[in-house]
Design a protein around this motif. Sequence first.
Motif, PDB file in Angstrom:
ATOM      1  N   ARG A 255       0.831  -1.210   0.000  1.00 33.88           N
ATOM      2  CA  ARG A 255       0.000   0.000   0.000  1.00 33.88           C
ATOM      3  C   ARG A 255       0.865   1.258   0.000  1.00 33.88           C
ATOM      4  O   ARG A 255       0.545   2.241  -0.677  1.00 33.88           O
ATOM      5  CB  ARG A 255      -0.932  -0.001   1.209  1.00 33.88           C
ATOM      6  N   LEU A 256       1.931   1.218   0.786  1.00 30.41           N
ATOM      7  CA  LEU A 256       2.822   2.372   0.853  1.00 30.41           C
ATOM      8  C   LEU A 256       3.434   2.648  -0.518  1.00 30.41           C
ATOM      9  O   LEU A 256       3.460   3.793  -0.989  1.00 30.41           O
ATOM     10  CB  LEU A 256       3.922   2.123   1.878  1.00 30.41           C
ATOM     11  N   TYR A 280       9.758  -1.715  -8.670  1.00 27.11           N
ATOM     12  CA  TYR A 280       9.265  -2.689  -9.646  1.00 27.11           C
ATOM     13  C   TYR A 280      10.062  -2.571 -10.947  1.00 27.11           C
ATOM     14  O   TYR A 280      10.107  -1.508 -11.563  1.00 27.11           O
ATOM     15  CB  TYR A 280       7.783  -2.458  -9.945  1.00 27.11           C
ATOM     16  N   GLN A 281      10.662  -3.685 -11.360  1.00 17.76           N
ATOM     17  CA  GLN A 281      11.362  -3.722 -12.631  1.00 17.76           C
ATOM     18  C   GLN A 281      10.445  -4.224 -13.751  1.00 17.76           C
ATOM     19  O   GLN A 281      10.714  -3.999 -14.926  1.00 17.76           O
ATOM     20  CB  GLN A 281      12.591  -4.632 -12.529  1.00 17.76           C
ATOM     21  N   SER A 282       9.380  -4.903 -13.372  1.00 13.68           N
ATOM     22  CA  SER A 282       8.437  -5.461 -14.340  1.00 13.68           C
ATOM     23  C   SER A 282       7.225  -4.543 -14.466  1.00 13.68           C
ATOM     24  O   SER A 282       6.519  -4.276 -13.482  1.00 13.68           O
ATOM     25  CB  SER A 282       7.985  -6.857 -13.911  1.00 13.68           C
ATOM     26  N   TYR A 283       7.011  -4.051 -15.684  1.00 15.93           N
ATOM     27  CA  TYR A 283       5.841  -3.202 -15.949  1.00 15.93           C
ATOM     28  C   TYR A 283       4.561  -3.956 -15.636  1.00 15.93           C
ATOM     29  O   TYR A 283       3.633  -3.406 -15.031  1.00 15.93           O
ATOM     30  CB  TYR A 283       5.866  -2.768 -17.416  1.00 15.93           C
ATOM     31  N   ALA A 284       4.493  -5.216 -16.041  1.00 15.67           N
ATOM     32  CA  ALA A 284       3.278  -6.001 -15.841  1.00 15.67           C
ATOM     33  C   ALA A 284       2.995  -6.217 -14.354  1.00 15.67           C
ATOM     34  O   ALA A 284       1.849  -6.093 -13.901  1.00 15.67           O
ATOM     35  CB  ALA A 284       3.396  -7.342 -16.560  1.00 15.67           C
ATOM     36  N   ALA A 285       4.039  -6.534 -13.582  1.00 17.46           N
ATOM     37  CA  ALA A 285       3.847  -6.758 -12.146  1.00 17.46           C
ATOM     38  C   ALA A 285       3.392  -5.478 -11.450  1.00 17.46           C
ATOM     39  O   ALA A 285       2.516  -5.499 -10.579  1.00 17.46           O
ATOM     40  CB  ALA A 285       5.144  -7.268 -11.521  1.00 17.46           C
ATOM     41  N   PHE A 286       3.984  -4.350 -11.827  1.00 16.32           N
ATOM     42  CA  PHE A 286       3.585  -3.075 -11.242  1.00 16.32           C
ATOM     43  C   PHE A 286       2.134  -2.749 -11.593  1.00 16.32           C
ATOM     44  O   PHE A 286       1.360  -2.312 -10.730  1.00 16.32           O
ATOM     45  CB  PHE A 286       4.501  -1.959 -11.733  1.00 16.32           C
ATOM     46  N   THR A 287       1.755  -2.968 -12.838  1.00 15.89           N
ATOM     47  CA  THR A 287       0.390  -2.670 -13.270  1.00 15.89           C
ATOM     48  C   THR A 287      -0.619  -3.506 -12.496  1.00 15.89           C
ATOM     49  O   THR A 287      -1.667  -2.999 -12.063  1.00 15.89           O
ATOM     50  CB  THR A 287       0.243  -2.922 -14.781  1.00 15.89           C
ATOM     51  N   ARG A 288      -0.313  -4.786 -12.298  1.00 19.87           N
ATOM     52  CA  ARG A 288      -1.227  -5.650 -11.537  1.00 19.87           C
ATOM     53  C   ARG A 288      -1.358  -5.168 -10.095  1.00 19.87           C
ATOM     54  O   ARG A 288      -2.473  -5.095  -9.548  1.00 19.87           O
ATOM     55  CB  ARG A 288      -0.735  -7.097 -11.571  1.00 19.87           C
ATOM     56  N   ALA A 289      -0.230  -4.844  -9.472  1.00 16.50           N
ATOM     57  CA  ALA A 289      -0.260  -4.395  -8.078  1.00 16.50           C
ATOM     58  C   ALA A 289      -1.000  -3.064  -7.949  1.00 16.50           C
ATOM     59  O   ALA A 289      -1.798  -2.862  -7.026  1.00 16.50           O
ATOM     60  CB  ALA A 289       1.170  -4.265  -7.547  1.00 16.50           C
ATOM     61  N   LYS A 291      -3.311  -1.784  -9.936  1.00 16.83           N
ATOM     62  CA  LYS A 291      -4.754  -1.972 -10.160  1.00 16.83           C
ATOM     63  C   LYS A 291      -5.413  -2.591  -8.935  1.00 16.83           C
ATOM     64  O   LYS A 291      -6.534  -2.207  -8.547  1.00 16.83           O
ATOM     65  CB  LYS A 291      -4.963  -2.871 -11.381  1.00 16.83           C
ATOM     66  N   ARG A 292      -4.739  -3.533  -8.289  1.00 16.78           N
ATOM     67  CA  ARG A 292      -5.310  -4.204  -7.130  1.00 16.78           C
ATOM     68  C   ARG A 292      -5.501  -3.238  -5.954  1.00 16.78           C
ATOM     69  O   ARG A 292      -6.500  -3.298  -5.237  1.00 16.78           O
ATOM     70  CB  ARG A 292      -4.412  -5.366  -6.705  1.00 16.78           C
ATOM     71  N   VAL A 293      -4.551  -2.328  -5.759  1.00 15.00           N
ATOM     72  CA  VAL A 293      -4.607  -1.422  -4.608  1.00 15.00           C
ATOM     73  C   VAL A 293      -5.393  -0.151  -4.916  1.00 15.00           C
ATOM     74  O   VAL A 293      -6.243   0.275  -4.134  1.00 15.00           O
ATOM     75  CB  VAL A 293      -3.187  -1.058  -4.138  1.00 15.00           C
ATOM     76  N   VAL A 294      -5.120   0.477  -6.055  1.00 16.94           N
ATOM     77  CA  VAL A 294      -5.703   1.779  -6.382  1.00 16.94           C
ATOM     78  C   VAL A 294      -7.055   1.643  -7.070  1.00 16.94           C
ATOM     79  O   VAL A 294      -7.928   2.501  -6.934  1.00 16.94           O
ATOM     80  CB  VAL A 294      -4.718   2.602  -7.239  1.00 16.94           C
ATOM     81  N   GLY A 295      -7.241   0.567  -7.828  1.00 19.34           N
ATOM     82  CA  GLY A 295      -8.535   0.356  -8.466  1.00 19.34           C
ATOM     83  C   GLY A 295      -8.585   0.710  -9.937  1.00 19.34           C
ATOM     84  O   GLY A 295      -9.646   0.582 -10.561  1.00 19.34           O
ATOM     85  N   GLU A 296      -7.492   1.200 -10.498  1.00 20.26           N
ATOM     86  CA  GLU A 296      -7.434   1.482 -11.927  1.00 20.26           C
ATOM     87  C   GLU A 296      -6.016   1.305 -12.428  1.00 20.26           C
ATOM     88  O   GLU A 296      -5.071   1.212 -11.651  1.00 20.26           O
ATOM     89  CB  GLU A 296      -7.947   2.889 -12.240  1.00 20.26           C
ATOM     90  N   GLN A 297      -5.876   1.233 -13.748  1.00 14.95           N
ATOM     91  CA  GLN A 297      -4.561   1.048 -14.346  1.00 14.95           C
ATOM     92  C   GLN A 297      -3.708   2.304 -14.139  1.00 14.95           C
ATOM     93  O   GLN A 297      -4.225   3.421 -14.145  1.00 14.95           O
ATOM     94  CB  GLN A 297      -4.698   0.779 -15.853  1.00 14.95           C
ATOM     95  N   PRO A 298      -2.393   2.144 -13.935  1.00 15.85           N
ATOM     96  CA  PRO A 298      -1.541   3.323 -13.716  1.00 15.85           C
ATOM     97  C   PRO A 298      -1.561   4.296 -14.887  1.00 15.85           C
ATOM     98  O   PRO A 298      -1.480   5.513 -14.691  1.00 15.85           O
ATOM     99  CB  PRO A 298      -0.152   2.720 -13.488  1.00 15.85           C
ATOM    100  N   GLY A 299      -1.664   3.788 -16.111  1.00 15.68           N
ATOM    101  CA  GLY A 299      -1.729   4.689 -17.260  1.00 15.68           C
ATOM    102  C   GLY A 299      -2.973   5.554 -17.229  1.00 15.68           C
ATOM    103  O   GLY A 299      -2.918   6.757 -17.520  1.00 15.68           O
ATOM    104  N   ALA A 300      -4.119   4.959 -16.842  1.00 15.29           N
ATOM    105  CA  ALA A 300      -5.358   5.723 -16.749  1.00 15.29           C
ATOM    106  C   ALA A 300      -5.284   6.732 -15.612  1.00 15.29           C
ATOM    107  O   ALA A 300      -5.762   7.866 -15.739  1.00 15.29           O
ATOM    108  CB  ALA A 300      -6.542   4.772 -16.542  1.00 15.29           C
TER     109      ALA A 300
END
Length: 310
Positions: A255-256, A280-289, A291-300
């Motif tokens: 969360r932090l 995060y070195q992996s774009y995909a792993a960061f995007t999943r995390a 979305k799970r915490v914030v509720g939307e994709q980081p790009g959006a």
Amino acid sequence: MTGMTPACSDKLAQWLLNSIELDAAALHVGRYCGPWRASTAGKALASFHLVLAGDCYLHIAGEPPVRLRARDGVFLTRDVAHFLSPSPDPAALTERQTMHTLSVPAAPQDAGSAGLACGLFRFSGALGPLVIGSFPDVLVCRSDEPSLAHTAALFDLILAEAGDPERPSPLIARLVELLFFYLIRHAARQETLGAGMLALAQRSEFTILLDRMLANPGADWSIARMAQAAHMSRAAFCKHFTEAGGIPPAQFLLRLRMRLATQRLGAGDSVEQAAGHVGYQSYAAFTRAFKRVVGEQPGAYRKHGRDVRA
């Protein structure tokens, strides 16, 4: 529990101001007269009542009445069944009354009249629930307390903005938000908080760890490394951290990091830059995390922030 120094608590409060996304809305601002009753319960949101003139009583089932005077306020951080009235007796005859403008003075016979600003709160942000979870259900702001004395000016400004009772000035909501943030700083100096971010920061064994995690969120914060920073064994660290914070350390770290990532994206960083900053070195792993915490994709999220800035 070891209390923090004022300097440490102020530092924490400053960070918390950036960790909570708060949106307040004033519903009614005016004067009640007669055997009135006011409540914001049942809307599944946090709410507030500020006393701008006169006095009244807050009633919550099973609790003694709380007297509120002019320049006092009550913030309900959860949807709690409650009501305000002019009588200390919760069974006294009351009814919902129409609000009058505060510019109209109370009549001599209206001894129980009170000027109120009432409304709702909505909390968001990756760490919002964790921070708010530290607070009790009901927070009372009394401007005659030394550490809250300066909030009296906010009450005066809110009173100056009072006009149509049913269509409050939008400035009132912003002033209420400022008042709540002053309460955060006040609460950070207390030692009566439950589990959550504030409770963690009040534990001396965790303050150094939190400082290091905030300064370098992208480091390899394994459980072993966090325990070492707190000078505890892994087992003791996990136990005491979860008891104080309300969530396991790995979940707190997630969360932090996502909260700090939202700040970077909001400031204009690319998704890759924000991901790298929080480890995060992996774009995909960061995007999943994210979305799970914030509720939307980081790009959006980044695009929305860019649109708002524009």
